[in-house]
Enzyme design. Structure first.
Site, PDB file in Angstrom:
ATOM      1  N   HIS A  17     -37.103 -31.782  45.381  1.00  9.08           N
ATOM      2  CA  HIS A  17     -36.171 -31.087  44.659  1.00  9.08           C
ATOM      3  C   HIS A  17     -35.046 -31.246  45.076  1.00  9.08           C
ATOM      4  O   HIS A  17     -34.202 -30.394  45.132  1.00  9.08           O
ATOM      5  CB  HIS A  17     -36.806 -29.690  44.559  1.00  9.08           C
ATOM      6  CG  HIS A  17     -36.501 -28.798  43.075  1.00  9.08           C
ATOM      7  ND1 HIS A  17     -37.414 -28.959  42.216  1.00  9.08           N
ATOM      8  CD2 HIS A  17     -35.317 -28.329  42.683  1.00  9.08           C
ATOM      9  CE1 HIS A  17     -36.862 -28.351  41.009  1.00  9.08           C
ATOM     10  NE2 HIS A  17     -35.752 -28.099  41.237  1.00  9.08           N
TER      11      HIS A  17
ATOM     12  N   ARG B  14     -31.524 -20.188  48.427  1.00  8.04           N
ATOM     13  CA  ARG B  14     -30.508 -20.988  48.501  1.00  8.04           C
ATOM     14  C   ARG B  14     -29.470 -20.284  49.004  1.00  8.04           C
ATOM     15  O   ARG B  14     -28.637 -19.435  48.327  1.00  8.04           O
ATOM     16  CB  ARG B  14     -30.122 -21.842  47.322  1.00  8.04           C
ATOM     17  CG  ARG B  14     -31.345 -22.709  46.669  1.00  8.04           C
ATOM     18  CD  ARG B  14     -31.235 -23.108  45.268  1.00  8.04           C
ATOM     19  NE  ARG B  14     -32.447 -23.615  45.060  1.00  8.04           N
ATOM     20  CZ  ARG B  14     -32.730 -24.113  43.798  1.00  8.04           C
ATOM     21  NH1 ARG B  14     -31.783 -23.788  42.820  1.00  8.04           N
ATOM     22  NH2 ARG B  14     -33.768 -24.547  43.526  1.00  8.04           N
TER      23      ARG B  14
ATOM     24  N   TYR C 134     -40.896 -26.621  33.285  1.00 11.58           N
ATOM     25  CA  TYR C 134     -41.446 -25.962  34.461  1.00 11.58           C
ATOM     26  C   TYR C 134     -42.753 -25.329  33.792  1.00 11.58           C
ATOM     27  O   TYR C 134     -43.092 -25.146  32.850  1.00 11.58           O
ATOM     28  CB  TYR C 134     -40.274 -24.985  34.829  1.00 11.58           C
ATOM     29  CG  TYR C 134     -39.007 -25.399  35.533  1.00 11.58           C
ATOM     30  CD1 TYR C 134     -39.007 -25.898  36.884  1.00 11.58           C
ATOM     31  CD2 TYR C 134     -37.803 -25.041  34.721  1.00 11.58           C
ATOM     32  CE1 TYR C 134     -38.107 -26.514  37.267  1.00 11.58           C
ATOM     33  CE2 TYR C 134     -36.736 -25.583  35.516  1.00 11.58           C
ATOM     34  CZ  TYR C 134     -36.724 -25.973  36.729  1.00 11.58           C
ATOM     35  OH  TYR C 134     -35.541 -26.505  37.325  1.00 11.58           O
TER      36      TYR C 134
ATOM     37  N   THR D  96     -42.376 -30.268  36.248  1.00 10.70           N
ATOM     38  CA  THR D  96     -41.816 -30.000  37.436  1.00 10.70           C
ATOM     39  C   THR D  96     -42.716 -29.038  37.896  1.00 10.70           C
ATOM     40  O   THR D  96     -43.048 -27.876  37.431  1.00 10.70           O
ATOM     41  CB  THR D  96     -40.650 -29.328  37.645  1.00 10.70           C
ATOM     42  OG1 THR D  96     -39.850 -30.611  37.006  1.00 10.70           O
ATOM     43  CG2 THR D  96     -39.970 -28.947  38.949  1.00 10.70           C
TER      44      THR D  96
ATOM     45  N   GLN E 263     -37.843 -32.339  30.632  1.00 11.54           N
ATOM     46  CA  GLN E 263     -38.513 -31.643  31.457  1.00 11.54           C
ATOM     47  C   GLN E 263     -38.651 -30.322  31.265  1.00 11.54           C
ATOM     48  O   GLN E 263     -38.073 -29.626  30.876  1.00 11.54           O
ATOM     49  CB  GLN E 263     -37.318 -31.741  32.859  1.00 11.54           C
ATOM     50  CG  GLN E 263     -37.678 -31.048  34.196  1.00 11.54           C
ATOM     51  CD  GLN E 263     -37.505 -29.605  34.275  1.00 11.54           C
ATOM     52  OE1 GLN E 263     -36.503 -29.224  33.359  1.00 11.54           O
ATOM     53  NE2 GLN E 263     -38.217 -28.843  34.866  1.00 11.54           N
TER      54      GLN E 263
ATOM     55  N   TYR F  97     -23.605 -24.787  43.979  1.00  6.71           N
ATOM     56  CA  TYR F  97     -24.680 -24.870  43.373  1.00  6.71           C
ATOM     57  C   TYR F  97     -25.215 -26.020  43.360  1.00  6.71           C
ATOM     58  O   TYR F  97     -26.499 -26.433  43.706  1.00  6.71           O
ATOM     59  CB  TYR F  97     -24.844 -24.216  42.009  1.00  6.71           C
ATOM     60  CG  TYR F  97     -25.860 -24.179  41.318  1.00  6.71           C
ATOM     61  CD1 TYR F  97     -26.749 -23.220  41.731  1.00  6.71           C
ATOM     62  CD2 TYR F  97     -26.145 -25.087  40.206  1.00  6.71           C
ATOM     63  CE1 TYR F  97     -27.983 -23.087  41.019  1.00  6.71           C
ATOM     64  CE2 TYR F  97     -27.458 -25.054  39.560  1.00  6.71           C
ATOM     65  CZ  TYR F  97     -28.516 -24.131  39.861  1.00  6.71           C
ATOM     66  OH  TYR F  97     -29.784 -23.769  39.322  1.00  6.71           O
TER      67      TYR F  97
ATOM     68  N   SER G  75     -33.113 -31.066  31.075  1.00  7.29           N
ATOM     69  CA  SER G  75     -33.555 -29.963  31.874  1.00  7.29           C
ATOM     70  C   SER G  75     -34.023 -28.923  30.609  1.00  7.29           C
ATOM     71  O   SER G  75     -33.321 -28.523  29.842  1.00  7.29           O
ATOM     72  CB  SER G  75     -32.730 -29.581  32.902  1.00  7.29           C
ATOM     73  OG  SER G  75     -33.111 -28.319  33.456  1.00  7.29           O
TER      74      SER G  75
ATOM     75  N   LYS H  67     -43.614 -34.183  38.645  1.00  7.78           N
ATOM     76  CA  LYS H  67     -42.604 -34.205  39.441  1.00  7.78           C
ATOM     77  C   LYS H  67     -42.546 -33.208  40.616  1.00  7.78           C
ATOM     78  O   LYS H  67     -42.975 -32.112  40.298  1.00  7.78           O
ATOM     79  CB  LYS H  67     -41.394 -33.966  38.868  1.00  7.78           C
ATOM     80  CG  LYS H  67     -39.958 -34.116  39.484  1.00  7.78           C
ATOM     81  CD  LYS H  67     -38.616 -33.819  38.736  1.00  7.78           C
ATOM     82  CE  LYS H  67     -37.382 -33.951  39.527  1.00  7.78           C
ATOM     83  NZ  LYS H  67     -37.132 -32.953  40.260  1.00  7.78           N
TER      84      LYS H  67
END
EC number: 1.1.-.-
Length: 396
Positions: free
Chosen positions: A275, A164, A129, A155, A127, A24, A106, A251
């Site tokens: 990222h 992914r 989102y 972000t 941080q 991951y 985060s 970011k």
């Protein structure tokens, strides 16, 4: 195992962690082209060696957002740190605090803001989102302010999740993922005992506090996927700028025009970042994108950079390409998974030593003396033809 370089921690982490966790953090989007180029491009930045410069009074100190840092390094926001070591965010924050550098928590941390902030002396960064659930965003900002967080890292390169593929094979997602994770944990007893059992709860602390109920790994994947907001624009950031009165860093910048927009918006800093190669495969590496962005906005806004940085030499390279400070992500997580707080502390010591060697041998006594003059040639011009950007005539 002997740890003499940051790369040793990656090998150790692969042995320690269940595959779903190692892959991951180790993997990237699609075919992982950008993931590889982040490291490869940076490694080919050639430094200009200088000698007989009397380097006895060398200093790594720098100033960022009116704070003096012992070196131009901060720990990047990384989700799920608490799955890589027991209460991993607390351990990583403690190592950063002891070194005197910022730690960034985060949004999707295991340990919530209120658990991490009281354990360290210096204010941490937070941080966030852009999410559909604006109520969560406001709640998170209020809690970050109440906890004394000094800097907001916003972000913007995740309006939609990246693809992914490695996660579907490793057990992080895909069919029978929960069963795969269980058996992987059984085969990694050290992790299962230290983190799997004694590191509980494994909630997503910041999200659980808002929802008022436990949130596990499946909730993490589903909640985030349903909450990313593809309609985001600069206007959506205005209410956050009004609400947050501390430094605000954008970011996920890879284009000079976006960097100029960040200056016009009134951001205090940007992070030149793809990222870590985890969003759009095929975009520029941060090392390739950085020089043009620095040409566009250097001096108007603080420039931070991440993606591909694995050691102290890479830090010096990024500074020479135009960054003011760098963020470490994967590098510190490998160390955290291997040896917790002590691993991160040792990694930071290694990076400091490597920076001192690089600066001594390039004749840069201070961080401000590291510049394009520290390079033999700009990135791209010094690359082999096979890696250099195509001209219009070469494009297929």
């Amino acid at each position: 195992m002997i740890i003499s370089a940051a790369s040793d921690y990656r090998a150790a982490a692969q042995r320690t962690l269940p595959p779903f966790l190692f892959h991951y953090i180790d993997g990237g989007a699609y075919a992982e082209y950008t993931l590889r180029r982040n490291v490869e491009d940076l490694s080919q930045v050639a430094l200009r060696q200088r000698v007989l410069k009397n380097m006895s009074d060398l200093s790594l100190e720098t100033t960022l957002f009116n704070e003096t840092l012992p070196m131009p390094v901060a720990l990047a926001p990384v989700g799920l740190c608490g799955m890589y070591a027991r209460r991993g965010e607390v351990q990583a924050a403690a190592a950063a605090d002891a070194k005197g550098i910022p730690f960034t928590l985060s949004t999707v941390s295991v340990c919530p803001i209120e658990e991490v902030a009281p354990t360290i002396q210096r204010p941490m960064w937070f941080q966030l989102y852009v999410l559909r659930d604006r109520g969560f965003m406001r709640n998170a900002l209020e809690r970050a302010k109440a906890a004394g967080c000094s800097t907001l890292v916003f972000t913007v390169d995740m309006p939609t999740p990246g693809a992914r593929y490695r996660d579907a094979h490793s057990g992080m997602s895909g069919p029978n993922a929960a069963m795969l994770r269980y058996w992987q944990a059984v085969m990694h007893p050290k992790w299962a005992w230290d983190v799997g059992l004694n590191g509980r709860p494994h909630d997503l602390g910041n999200i659980s506090a808002y929802l008022g109920k436990p949130t596990g790994l499946e909730d993490y994947i589903g909640w985030l996927a349903n909450n990313f907001d593809p309609s985001i624009s600069w206007k959506d950031l205005e209410w956050i700028r009004e609400f947050w009165d501390g430094p605000m860093v954008i970011k996920g910048i890879l284009d000079p025009e976006d960097a100029r927009d960040a200056v016009r918006f009134g951001a205090d800093g940007i992070v030149v970042s793809n990222h870590g190669g985890r969003q759009l495969d095929g975009v520029l590496s941060s090392a390739r994108a950085l020089p043009a962005i620095a040409d566009a906005v250097k001096g108007d806004i603080a420039i931070l950079a991440d993606s591909g940085i694995r050691n102290g030499l890479d830090v010096v390279r990024m500074i020479a390409l135009g960054a003011d400070t760098v963020l470490l992500g994967r590098a510190y997580l490998y160390a955290l998974a291997t040896a917790g707080k002590a691993g991160v502390a040792n990694l930071l010591d290694l990076i400091e030593k490597e920076m001192k060697v690089a600066m001594t041998l390039t004749g840069a006594k201070t961080i401000s003396e590291i510049s394009g003059d520290s390079l033999v040639q700009e990135l791209g011009k010094s690359l082999p033809a096979a890696l250099a950007p195509m001209s219009k005539g070469d494009a297929a």
